[in-house]
Design a protein around this motif. Structure first.
Motif, short mmCIF file in Angstrom:
data_model
loop_
_atom_site.label_atom_id
_atom_site.label_comp_id
_atom_site.label_asym_id
_atom_site.label_seq_id
_atom_site.Cartn_x
_atom_site.Cartn_y
_atom_site.Cartn_z
N LEU A 74 -4.20 4.23 5.06
CA LEU A 74 -3.82 3.22 4.09
C LEU A 74 -3.59 1.87 4.76
O LEU A 74 -3.99 0.82 4.23
CB LEU A 74 -2.57 3.66 3.33
CG LEU A 74 -2.10 2.74 2.20
CD1 LEU A 74 -3.21 2.55 1.16
CD2 LEU A 74 -0.85 3.32 1.54
N THR A 75 -2.97 1.88 5.91
CA THR A 75 -2.72 0.63 6.63
C THR A 75 -4.02 -0.07 7.00
O THR A 75 -4.12 -1.30 6.93
CB THR A 75 -1.89 0.90 7.90
OG1 THR A 75 -0.62 1.45 7.52
CG2 THR A 75 -1.66 -0.37 8.69
N GLU A 79 -5.02 -1.86 3.95
CA GLU A 79 -4.12 -2.98 3.65
C GLU A 79 -4.33 -4.14 4.61
O GLU A 79 -4.13 -5.29 4.24
CB GLU A 79 -2.67 -2.50 3.71
CG GLU A 79 -2.31 -1.52 2.60
CD GLU A 79 -0.93 -0.92 2.76
OE1 GLU A 79 -0.37 -1.02 3.87
OE2 GLU A 79 -0.42 -0.35 1.77
N ASN A 80 -4.75 -3.83 5.84
CA ASN A 80 -4.93 -4.88 6.84
C ASN A 80 -6.35 -5.43 6.87
O ASN A 80 -6.67 -6.27 7.72
CB ASN A 80 -4.59 -4.34 8.23
CG ASN A 80 -3.10 -4.08 8.39
OD1 ASN A 80 -2.28 -4.58 7.62
ND2 ASN A 80 -2.75 -3.28 9.39
N ASN A 117 -5.42 -2.03 -5.97
CA ASN A 117 -5.80 -3.39 -5.54
C ASN A 117 -7.16 -3.76 -6.10
O ASN A 117 -8.09 -4.06 -5.33
CB ASN A 117 -5.82 -3.47 -4.01
CG ASN A 117 -4.49 -3.14 -3.37
OD1 ASN A 117 -3.64 -4.01 -3.20
ND2 ASN A 117 -4.31 -1.88 -3.02
N TRP A 123 -6.49 3.26 -3.19
CA TRP A 123 -6.22 1.87 -2.79
C TRP A 123 -6.93 0.90 -3.74
O TRP A 123 -6.36 -0.11 -4.14
CB TRP A 123 -6.67 1.65 -1.36
CG TRP A 123 -6.49 0.25 -0.87
CD1 TRP A 123 -5.37 -0.30 -0.32
CD2 TRP A 123 -7.48 -0.80 -0.90
NE1 TRP A 123 -5.58 -1.63 -0.01
CE2 TRP A 123 -6.87 -1.96 -0.36
CE3 TRP A 123 -8.80 -0.87 -1.33
CZ2 TRP A 123 -7.54 -3.16 -0.24
CZ3 TRP A 123 -9.48 -2.07 -1.21
CH2 TRP A 123 -8.86 -3.20 -0.67
N ARG A 174 -9.10 -6.74 -4.80
CA ARG A 174 -9.54 -6.74 -3.40
C ARG A 174 -10.73 -5.83 -3.14
O ARG A 174 -11.26 -5.81 -2.03
CB ARG A 174 -8.38 -6.33 -2.49
CG ARG A 174 -7.20 -7.31 -2.48
CD ARG A 174 -6.19 -6.92 -1.43
NE ARG A 174 -6.78 -6.97 -0.08
CZ ARG A 174 -6.18 -6.45 1.00
NH1 ARG A 174 -5.01 -5.85 0.88
NH2 ARG A 174 -6.76 -6.54 2.18
N ALA A 205 -8.41 -10.32 3.80
CA ALA A 205 -8.00 -10.58 2.42
C ALA A 205 -8.68 -11.80 1.81
O ALA A 205 -8.39 -12.17 0.68
CB ALA A 205 -6.48 -10.76 2.37
#
Length: 218
Positions: A46-47, A50-51, A77, A73, A80, A54
């Motif tokens: 997941l990280t 998220e990283n 989001n 995810w 994104r 963006a």
């Protein structure tokens, strides 16, 4: 125009080496670049999402557990996510006795009680080679990861229905661990999905067909 980057995650106790071996060539053929991060736990998967950059929406996905994490995810989001490349979704929502969850839990028990060599002795061919490399790479994280994967959530069909992005899915018609019914249900729930199928004798590189399915869904 710069090449599109596609971030793909490995399945349960699999690794980035396997992801690259399957998807790098199909993505290069459509002028996309694979990003396959080194991840071991659910949190790390997941990280990695998220990283991700963006500045613009990205295409994400993965194999089995990686597909679950990426799709969840994307649901959380939607602004994104530009698309999904998914291989072998193993269940929908809670695992509830899904074959892949049972297999992960059983593997954890064998590794814990009888050792890694015994757990690997029941495999052969390319699968044995892949698991030997990947499982040794997990080290002490292997058993906890197998257990957390067996209890993890996949997106529900209603959640998948909210994703209005192009999605390519590859399912296998004779893989008992990743039932084709799950891939078909995901494809039906997703508004813009193309499903392609393969068989076990075409593994593992046939999983890369999800890339062409994603391009067809655009």
């Amino acid at each position: 125009m710069p090449a599109e980057t596609v971030l793909l995650l490995p399945g349960t106790a699999s690794d980035e080496v396997f992801v690259r071996s399957v998807f790098a060539e199909p993505l290069s053929q459509v002028d996309a670049v694979l990003h396959a991060p080194r991840v071991r736990t659910l949190r790390e998967r997941l990280t990695a999402l998220e990283n991700a950059p963006a500045g613009h929406p990205i295409v994400v996905g993965g194999v089995s557990l990686g597909a679950h994490v990426a799709a969840r995810w994307a649901v959380a989001n939607p602004d994104r996510c530009a698309g999904l490349v998914l291989a072998l979704p193993a269940w929908t929502g809670a695992p509830d006795g899904a074959p892949a969850a049972l297999a992960a839990r059983a593997s954890a028990q064998v590794v814990r009680t009888r050792g890694l060599a015994t757990a690997l002795s029941g495999t052969s061919g390319w699968l044995h080679d892949e698991l030997t490399r990947a499982w040794h790479g997990y080290g002490e994280q292997l058993v906890p990861h197998l257990e957390e994967a067996a209890e993890s959530l996949a997106p529900t069909l209603d959640e998948l229905g909210s994703l209005d992005v192009p999605v390519g899915i590859v399912g296998c018609t004779d893989d008992p661990v990743h039932p084709i019914a799950v891939a078909r249900a995901w494809a039906q729930a997703l508004p813009r999905a193309v499903l392609v199928t393969t068989t076990l004798d075409a593994y593992p590189h046939a999983l890369g067909r999800a890339v062409q399915a994603w391009r067809q869904a655009r």
